[in-house]
Write a protein that holds these residues in place. Structure first.
Motif, PDB file in Angstrom:
ATOM      1  N   ASN A 119       0.821  -1.204   0.000  1.00 43.56           N
ATOM      2  CA  ASN A 119       0.000   0.000   0.000  1.00 43.56           C
ATOM      3  C   ASN A 119       0.852   1.250   0.000  1.00 43.56           C
ATOM      4  OD1 ASN A 119      -2.625  -1.243   0.104  1.00 43.56           O
ATOM      5  ND2 ASN A 119      -2.056  -1.900   2.168  1.00 43.56           N
ATOM      6  N   GLY A 120       0.453   2.218  -0.804  1.00 45.73           N
ATOM      7  CA  GLY A 120       1.210   3.454  -0.897  1.00 45.73           C
ATOM      8  C   GLY A 120       1.270   3.897  -2.345  1.00 45.73           C
ATOM      9  N   ALA A 121       2.470   4.234  -2.822  1.00 44.46           N
ATOM     10  CA  ALA A 121       2.619   4.770  -4.168  1.00 44.46           C
ATOM     11  C   ALA A 121       3.433   3.811  -5.031  1.00 44.46           C
ATOM     12  CB  ALA A 121       3.290   6.140  -4.104  1.00 44.46           C
ATOM     13  N   TYR A 122       3.333   4.025  -6.347  1.00 38.46           N
ATOM     14  CA  TYR A 122       3.863   3.011  -7.263  1.00 38.46           C
ATOM     15  C   TYR A 122       5.079   3.486  -8.053  1.00 38.46           C
ATOM     16  CZ  TYR A 122      -0.949   2.171  -5.990  1.00 38.46           C
ATOM     17  OH  TYR A 122      -2.123   2.064  -5.270  1.00 38.46           O
TER      18      TYR A 122
ATOM     19  N   GLY B 267      -1.278  16.413 -10.294  1.00 33.51           N
ATOM     20  CA  GLY B 267      -1.297  15.092 -10.929  1.00 33.51           C
ATOM     21  C   GLY B 267      -0.442  15.105 -12.185  1.00 33.51           C
ATOM     22  N   LEU B 268      -0.570  16.193 -12.950  1.00 31.50           N
ATOM     23  CA  LEU B 268       0.214  16.282 -14.183  1.00 31.50           C
ATOM     24  C   LEU B 268       1.706  16.380 -13.873  1.00 31.50           C
ATOM     25  CD1 LEU B 268      -2.132  18.621 -16.249  1.00 31.50           C
ATOM     26  CD2 LEU B 268      -1.520  16.272 -16.826  1.00 31.50           C
ATOM     27  N   LEU B 269       2.055  17.108 -12.826  1.00 38.92           N
ATOM     28  CA  LEU B 269       3.473  17.190 -12.445  1.00 38.92           C
ATOM     29  C   LEU B 269       4.001  15.808 -12.072  1.00 38.92           C
ATOM     30  CD1 LEU B 269       3.565  20.458 -10.283  1.00 38.92           C
ATOM     31  CD2 LEU B 269       4.459  20.124 -12.588  1.00 38.92           C
ATOM     32  N   ALA B 270       3.230  15.092 -11.243  1.00 40.11           N
ATOM     33  CA  ALA B 270       3.673  13.760 -10.822  1.00 40.11           C
ATOM     34  C   ALA B 270       3.753  12.824 -12.023  1.00 40.11           C
ATOM     35  CB  ALA B 270       2.715  13.193  -9.762  1.00 40.11           C
ATOM     36  N   GLY B 271       2.760  12.889 -12.893  1.00 43.90           N
ATOM     37  CA  GLY B 271       2.764  12.037 -14.078  1.00 43.90           C
ATOM     38  C   GLY B 271       3.966  12.330 -14.960  1.00 43.90           C
TER      39      GLY B 271
ATOM     40  N   HIS C 150      -1.575  16.137  -4.871  1.00 43.63           N
ATOM     41  CA  HIS C 150      -2.574  15.639  -5.832  1.00 43.63           C
ATOM     42  C   HIS C 150      -3.732  14.927  -5.119  1.00 43.63           C
ATOM     43  CE1 HIS C 150      -4.245  13.769  -9.412  1.00 43.63           C
ATOM     44  NE2 HIS C 150      -3.857  12.547  -9.071  1.00 43.63           N
ATOM     45  N   ILE C 151      -3.410  13.953  -4.306  1.00 48.82           N
ATOM     46  CA  ILE C 151      -4.507  13.168  -3.720  1.00 48.82           C
ATOM     47  C   ILE C 151      -5.147  13.868  -2.525  1.00 48.82           C
ATOM     48  CG2 ILE C 151      -3.739  10.941  -4.616  1.00 48.82           C
ATOM     49  CD1 ILE C 151      -2.556  10.298  -1.953  1.00 48.82           C
ATOM     50  N   ASN C 152      -4.392  14.700  -1.814  1.00 48.69           N
ATOM     51  CA  ASN C 152      -5.005  15.428  -0.701  1.00 48.69           C
ATOM     52  C   ASN C 152      -5.966  16.489  -1.211  1.00 48.69           C
ATOM     53  OD1 ASN C 152      -3.086  15.344   2.284  1.00 48.69           O
ATOM     54  ND2 ASN C 152      -2.985  13.906   0.615  1.00 48.69           N
ATOM     55  N   ALA C 153      -5.563  17.160  -2.295  1.00 47.37           N
ATOM     56  CA  ALA C 153      -6.472  18.144  -2.891  1.00 47.37           C
ATOM     57  C   ALA C 153      -7.763  17.447  -3.296  1.00 47.37           C
ATOM     58  CB  ALA C 153      -5.817  18.812  -4.099  1.00 47.37           C
ATOM     59  N   MET C 154      -7.632  16.229  -3.807  1.00 49.03           N
ATOM     60  CA  MET C 154      -8.823  15.475  -4.215  1.00 49.03           C
ATOM     61  C   MET C 154      -9.754  15.210  -3.029  1.00 49.03           C
ATOM     62  SD  MET C 154      -9.131  11.632  -5.735  1.00 49.03           S
ATOM     63  CE  MET C 154      -8.570  10.848  -4.229  1.00 49.03           C
ATOM     64  N   ILE C 155      -9.177  14.650  -1.940  1.00 46.92           N
ATOM     65  CA  ILE C 155     -10.020  14.331  -0.790  1.00 46.92           C
ATOM     66  C   ILE C 155     -10.721  15.593  -0.295  1.00 46.92           C
ATOM     67  CG2 ILE C 155     -10.011  13.506   1.604  1.00 46.92           C
ATOM     68  CD1 ILE C 155      -9.431  11.267  -0.278  1.00 46.92           C
TER      69      ILE C 155
ATOM     70  N   TRP D 297     -11.283  18.545  -1.840  1.00 47.27           N
ATOM     71  CA  TRP D 297     -12.296  19.190  -2.710  1.00 47.27           C
ATOM     72  C   TRP D 297     -13.582  18.386  -2.712  1.00 47.27           C
ATOM     73  CZ3 TRP D 297     -15.104  18.004  -7.100  1.00 47.27           C
ATOM     74  CH2 TRP D 297     -14.603  17.117  -8.053  1.00 47.27           C
ATOM     75  N   MET D 298     -13.458  17.078  -2.626  1.00 48.15           N
ATOM     76  CA  MET D 298     -14.685  16.277  -2.607  1.00 48.15           C
ATOM     77  C   MET D 298     -15.449  16.477  -1.297  1.00 48.15           C
ATOM     78  SD  MET D 298     -13.542  12.940  -4.703  1.00 48.15           S
ATOM     79  CE  MET D 298     -13.189  13.151  -6.459  1.00 48.15           C
ATOM     80  N   LEU D 299     -14.719  16.549  -0.181  1.00 46.88           N
ATOM     81  CA  LEU D 299     -15.391  16.826   1.092  1.00 46.88           C
ATOM     82  C   LEU D 299     -16.088  18.181   1.049  1.00 46.88           C
ATOM     83  CD1 LEU D 299     -12.999  15.621   3.939  1.00 46.88           C
ATOM     84  CD2 LEU D 299     -15.287  14.788   3.438  1.00 46.88           C
TER      85      LEU D 299
ATOM     86  N   TRP E  19      -2.205  -1.094 -11.772  1.00 52.09           N
ATOM     87  CA  TRP E  19      -3.559  -1.615 -11.822  1.00 52.09           C
ATOM     88  C   TRP E  19      -4.427  -0.908 -10.771  1.00 52.09           C
ATOM     89  CZ3 TRP E  19      -8.123  -3.367 -12.181  1.00 52.09           C
ATOM     90  CH2 TRP E  19      -8.465  -4.255 -13.189  1.00 52.09           C
ATOM     91  N   SER E  20      -3.893  -0.800  -9.565  1.00 52.45           N
ATOM     92  CA  SER E  20      -4.640  -0.113  -8.499  1.00 52.45           C
ATOM     93  C   SER E  20      -4.873   1.343  -8.874  1.00 52.45           C
ATOM     94  CB  SER E  20      -3.878  -0.180  -7.172  1.00 52.45           C
ATOM     95  OG  SER E  20      -3.325  -1.454  -6.966  1.00 52.45           O
ATOM     96  N   ALA E  21      -3.868   1.960  -9.512  1.00 45.38           N
ATOM     97  CA  ALA E  21      -4.011   3.370  -9.891  1.00 45.38           C
ATOM     98  C   ALA E  21      -5.097   3.520 -10.956  1.00 45.38           C
ATOM     99  CB  ALA E  21      -2.678   3.919 -10.398  1.00 45.38           C
ATOM    100  N   SER E  22      -5.182   2.563 -11.870  1.00 47.05           N
ATOM    101  CA  SER E  22      -6.220   2.610 -12.896  1.00 47.05           C
ATOM    102  C   SER E  22      -7.605   2.634 -12.234  1.00 47.05           C
ATOM    103  CB  SER E  22      -6.074   1.380 -13.808  1.00 47.05           C
ATOM    104  OG  SER E  22      -7.124   1.322 -14.748  1.00 47.05           O
TER     105      SER E  22
ATOM    106  N   MET F 179      -5.873  16.273 -21.686  1.00 48.87           N
ATOM    107  CA  MET F 179      -7.262  16.343 -22.151  1.00 48.87           C
ATOM    108  C   MET F 179      -8.191  16.635 -20.967  1.00 48.87           C
ATOM    109  SD  MET F 179      -8.991  13.406 -24.423  1.00 48.87           S
ATOM    110  CE  MET F 179     -10.719  13.091 -24.491  1.00 48.87           C
ATOM    111  N   THR F 180      -7.925  15.966 -19.842  1.00 42.01           N
ATOM    112  CA  THR F 180      -8.711  16.201 -18.634  1.00 42.01           C
ATOM    113  C   THR F 180      -8.588  17.658 -18.206  1.00 42.01           C
ATOM    114  OG1 THR F 180      -8.151  13.939 -17.986  1.00 42.01           O
ATOM    115  CG2 THR F 180      -9.151  15.340 -16.303  1.00 42.01           C
ATOM    116  N   LEU F 181      -7.366  18.183 -18.290  1.00 45.01           N
ATOM    117  CA  LEU F 181      -7.134  19.583 -17.918  1.00 45.01           C
ATOM    118  C   LEU F 181      -7.948  20.519 -18.811  1.00 45.01           C
ATOM    119  CD1 LEU F 181      -5.379  21.590 -16.194  1.00 45.01           C
ATOM    120  CD2 LEU F 181      -3.801  21.628 -18.127  1.00 45.01           C
TER     121      LEU F 181
END
Ligand code: HEM
Ligand code: HEM
Ligand SMILES: [Fe+2]
Lengths: 200, 485
Positions: free
Chosen positions: A112-115, B37-41, B63-68, B70-72, B344-347, B451-453
Motif C-alpha cells: 500500500n502506498g505509491a507506485y 497530478g500532471l506534475l507527478a505524471g 494531488h490526492i489530498n487536494a482530491m479528498i 475538494w470532494m469533502l 492496476w490499483s491506480a487505474s 485532455m482532462t485539464l
C-alpha cells in the motif's frame, strides 16, 4: 398506495437497511477484536520487535503452498543485541522516520502506498543487497545518499536525498528488517530472497 | 410570470449562500489536483524534472489530498445546498457553518504551503503533528485532523439540528446517520503505531469505509434529492430505492473491507470474508444505474437542467464501471496477490474516484449555477447550443477514461513482468518500469491528463457563463409531478 406489495414498500426496506447494517457492523466488530489481537507485535503473524536480533529467512512452506518468513538464529543488527525495549524503540523510530519523510508517497509498504518505487516490505531480503555481510552497511549508505548510490537497473529514476541522519537511517533499516518478518500470506509471490548463511 | 429574474446571492437561501463558498473552494482545489497530478505524471516520463526540489512524493501528496478535500468541500456544500429545501426551515447555526468554512479553508491553505515549502521533517512525533503524517490520503498533520473533526462536528450539528427543527424525511434520516459514520471513521485514522500491520488495519477503516460505504451512502442521498429536483421523480419511490441501496451497499461494503486485509499480516479468514463480500459490492452499483436510467426514461429525459442530468447519469455509469467493474476485476485474492499495489490499483483509483464522486459534485455545481443565474432554462436550446458543457463533459470523461485505460495497460505489463516473472524484487520492479508497453501507457496517461485539464478549464468557463444570456425561465418538473400525482 395500498397496491404496493410488502416487498416493494418503503417501510420494509427501511427495516432491512437498518438490520443489515447493524448485523454487518457487529460481525466486523467481532472480527476486529480477533484480528487486532493476532496482529499485535509478538503474536502469531506479526513479529515481536526483538526479531531484529535474529536472522530472517523467506522460505517455501509446502503445506501453505507459499513462502513465509522463518526466524533463524541470532544475527544482531549492526552487531548489537538489543533488549525488547531497545528494539521496539529503534523500530518505532524507523517507522516514525518513514512517516515523517513520507516514503509511502513513492514506495509501497505491504503493497500500500505509491507506485513510483519498489515495494519495501521485503527490502531487507532483496537480492540486490549482494549478501548479508555487507547488507546493513549498504542500506544505510544508500539511505544517506541515494543519489550517488543510485542503481536504477537501466532506468534514470532515482530516489532523492531526504536528509536522514545516520541514526534515522539505521532505525529505518531496523524497521525494514522487522517488516520483512511479517507473515503476509505469501505476498509478494515468488520473491527471491538474498543469499544468507544457513540457507537451505 | 415574473418580470425581472433574481440572480446571484439574492436568489439563494441561507444554506445555499454558504454552499457556494464551499463550491468555489472545491473547484479551485480540483484544479490544483489536476495540476499536481500532471506534475507527478510527468516525473514518470522525465525523472529529473524537479528532482530534489519538488519531488514526486510531494506532488503526489498534494494531488490526492487536494482530491479528498475538494470532494469533502463539495459534499458539505451539496448538503448545505439542499438542506433548507429538504427540511423546510432555515439552517440553525449558519454563523457556525460560516466559521467552520473559514477555519477549514485557512487550515487547508496552511497545510498545502507546509507540504510545498517544508515538505518533510525529522523522524519524530512533532513532524507528524505539524508537517505531514506520511499516510496516504490522510497525510494532513495531526493538528489539521483535529480541525477537520471540529469542522465535521459543526457540520453535523447544523444538519441534525436543522432537520430536527424543520421536517424529517427518509433522505434526512439516512443522511444524518451517515454523517455520524463519516466523522467516526475519520477518528480511527488518528493515532500513531510503530506496528505497520496495525497502522494499515485502521488506515483502511478510514479509506475503505469512507469511499465504499459512507461516501456511497452520502452521494446516494444527494442523488435521491437530485433526481427529485432535476427529473421530478416521485419521492416515495426514490426513498425506497435509497433504502435498498443502503442495504445492499453496506451489506457488502462493510465486510468488503476485508479485500484490503489479504496481505498485511492479518489472519487468513479475511481471504474468504473479503473476497466474498467485496465481490458483491458491484450489485448496488448496478442497481443505481438501473435506477437512474429508469427514472430518466420514465421522465423522458425531460429536465430543465441538462448538464446536471448528464452528470448524474455520468455518475451512475462512472460509479458502476470505475468502482464496480474495475474494483471487481482485482478484488479476488487469487488475482489481487499479483495486482496489489501496481498501476492496476491506480487505474481503478482514478476511474472510481472520478466516476463516483467528481461527477456527482459537478452535477450539484450545475444545479447551483442554475439557481444563481435566476432559475433560467438549462434544458434544450441553450443560447450557444450548450457546446461548452457538452465539450467539458466529453473531455473530462474522455480524459479520465483514457487515463484509466492507459494505466490498465501499464498495470497489466507491470503485473506480468514485475510480479509474475520477477517476483517483485528491486531489479524486477525496474525491469517492468522500462518495458516498452508500460512506458507507452505512461505517455498516454499524460496525454489524456492534458485532455482532462482542457475539460476542467472548459467546465470552469461554462459554470461562470452558462445561462447568463438566457431569459426563458426553467420549468421545474417537481411542481408538475407533485401536482399531477
Ligand atoms: C488530470 C490528470 C491526472 C494525472 C496526470 C494524474 C496522475 C497521477 C499520478 C502520477 C498518481 C500517482 C500514482 C503512483 O503512485 O504511481 C496519481 C494518483 C492518484 N490520482 Fe491522479 N492524476 C490525474 C487526475 C486525477 C483525477 C481527476 C482523479 C480523481 C478524481 C485522480 C485520482 C487519483 C488517485 C485516487 C490516486 C491514488 C491512486 C492509488 O494510490 O492507487 N487523479 N495520479
Ligand atoms: C466509489 C467507490 C470506490 C473508490 C473511490 C475506490 C477507490 C480505490 C482506491 C483509490 C484504491 C487504491 C488505494 C490505495 O491507494 O492503496 C482502491 C483499492 C482497491 N479497491 Fe477500490 N474504490 C471503490 C470501490 C471499490 C469496489 C466496489 C471494489 C470491489 C468490488 C474495489 C476494490 C478495490 C481493491 C481490491 C483495491 C485494492 C487494490 C490493491 O490491492 O492495490 N473498490 N480503491
Ligand atoms: Fe476497498
Amino acid at each position: 398506495m395500498s397496491n404496493v406489495p410488502w416487498w416493494a414498500s418503503e417501510s420494509f426496506w427501511r427495516k432491512t437497511a437498518i438490520w443489515v447494517t447493524a448485523g454487518m457492523t457487529l460481525v466486523l466488530i467481532a472480527l476486529t477484536f480477533d484480528t487486532v489481537k493476532v496482529i499485535t507485535a509478538g503474536h502469531s503473524r506479526v513479529p515481536a520487535y526483538e526479531v531484529i536480533n535474529k536472522r530472517i529467512y523467506y522460505r517455501m512452506n509446502t503445506k501453505r503452498k507459499f513462502q513465509e518468513p522463518v526466524i533463524g538464529e541470532d544475527a544482531p543488527l549492526f552487531g548489537k543485541m538489543l533488549s525488547p525495549e531497545e528494539a521496539e524503540a529503534m523500530v518505532s523510530h524507523g517507522k516514525m522516520t518513514v512517516q515523517a519523510k513520507n516514503c509511502g508517497s513513492c514506495h509501497t509498504l505491504l503493497g500500500n502506498g505509491a507506485y513510483y518505487a519498489p515495494d519495501l516490505t521485503k527490502a531487507w531480503l532483496d537480492p540486490a543487497w549482494a549478501g548479508e555481510s555487507v547488507r546493513e552497511t549498504l542500506m544505510v549508505q544508500f539511505l544517506l545518499d541515494p543519489t550517488t548510490n543510485a542503481r536504477g537497473f537501466g532506468s534514470t529514476r532515482r530516489m532523492p536525498n531526504l536528509h536522514l541522519t545516520e541514526e534515522e537511517a539505521r532505525a529505518v533499516v531496523a524497521f525494514l528488517k522487522w517488516t520483512s518478518a511479517i507473515d503476509t500470506t505469501g505476498f509478494p509471490r515468488n520473491f527471491t530472497p538474498v543469499a544468507q548463511e544457513g540457507d537451505l | 410570470m415574473s418580470t425581472a429574474k433574481i440572480t446571484g446571492i439574492a436568489a439563494l437561501d441561507g444554506g445555499q449562500r454558504l454552499a457556494v463558498k464551499y463550491f468555489a473552494v472545491a473547484i479551485v482545489l480540483f484544479g490544483a489536483q489536476i495540476l499536481f497530478g500532471l506534475l507527478a505524471g510527468f516525473q514518470y516520463l522525465s525523472p529529473d524534472f524537479l528532482y530534489g526540489v519538488v519531488d514526486f512524493s510531494v506532488n503526489r501528496m498534494v494531488h490526492i489530498n487536494a482530491m479528498i478535500v475538494w470532494m469533502l468541500f463539495g459534499f458539505i456544500g451539496s448538503i448545505y445546498w439542499l438542506i433548507e429545501d429538504e427540511s423546510g426551515t432555515e439552517v440553525v447555526g449558519l454563523w457556525l457553518g460560516n466559521l467552520a468554512f473559514w477555519l477549514f479553508t485557512i487550515a487547508v491553505v496552511i497545510v498545502v504551503v507546509v507540504y510545498l515549502v517544508i515538505q518533510t521533517g525529522p523522524g519524530q512525533i512533532e513532524s507528524i503533528w505539524f508537517i505531514n503524517e506520511g499516510r496516504e490520503y490522510i497525510e494532513a498533520p495531526r493538528w489539521a485532523d483535529v480541525g477537520i473533526v471540529v469542522c465535521l462536528l459543526i457540520f453535523f450539528y447544523n444538519v441534525a439540528a436543522t432537520f430536527m427543527k424543520g421536517r424529517w424525511s427518509g433522505i434526512a434520516g439516512v443522511l444524518v446517520l451517515d454523517l455520524v459514520a463519516v466523522a467516526g471513521m475519520y477518528l480511527t485514522g488518528m493515532f500513531y503505531s510503530p506496528n505497520l500491520s496495525m497502522d494499515q488495519f485502521w488506515w483502511w477503516w478510514v479509506i475503505h469505509l469512507w469511499v465504499e460505504a459512507t461516501w456511497e451512502v452520502l452521494v446516494g442521498c444527494i442523488m435521491a434529492w437530485g433526481l427529485i429536483k432535476t427529473l421530478g421523480a416521485r419521492r416515495q419511490i426514490v426513498t425506497t430505492w435509497l433504502y435498498i441501496e443502503v442495504a445492499l451497499m453496506l451489506g457488502s461494503g462493510i465486510l468488503g473491507l476485508g479485500h484490503h486485509y489479504f496481505w498485511i499480516g492479518t489472519p487468513e479468514y479475511w481471504l474468504t470474508v473479503g473476497g466474498f463480500f467485496s465481490a458483491l459490492e458491484p450489485v448496488p452499483l448496478v442497481a443505481m444505474v438501473v435506477h437512474a436510467v429508469y427514472d430518466s426514461g420514465v421522465h423522458r429525459f425531460k429536465s430543465p437542467n441538462h448538464p446536471a442530468l448528464a452528470w448524474l447519469i455520468a455518475h451512475a455509469f462512472g460509479n458502476f464501471f470505475g468502482a464496480g467493474v474495475w474494483g471487481f476485476m482485482h478484488t479476488l485474492p487469487q488475482v489481487n496477490i499479483y495486482t496489489h499495489g501496481t498501476q492496476w490499483s491506480a487505474s481503478h483509483g482514478h476511474f472510481a474516484f472520478f466516476g463516483a464522486y467528481a461527477t456527482m459534485n459537478i452535477a450539484v455545481f450545475y444545479i447551483a449555477a442554475q439557481r444563481w443565474r435566476g432559475n433560467v432554462n438549462f434544458g434544450g436550446g441553450l443560447v450557444d447550443n450548450g457546446w461548452k458543457w457538452k465539450w467539458a463533459l466529453g473531455l473530462l470523461n474522455g480524459g479520465v477514461v483514457g487515463m484509466t485505460m492507459a494505466l490498465l495497460v501499464s498495470g497489466y505489463d507491470q503485473v506480468f513482468i514485475e510480479r509474475a516473472l520477477e517476483g517483485a524484487t528491486w531489479s524486477g520492479f525496474f525491469k517492468a518500469q522500462q518495458n516498452v508497453w508500460y512506458l507507452q501507457g505512461m505517455w498516454w496517461r499524460q496525454i489524456f491528463g492534458y485532455m482532462t485539464l482542457a475539460g476542467f478549464f472548459l467546465l470552469v468557463w461554462d459554470l461562470m457563463t452558462i445561462g447568463v444570456r438566457e431569459t426563458r425561465p426553467a420549468v421545474f418538473p417537481t411542481e408538475v409531478a407533485e401536482h399531477a400525482a
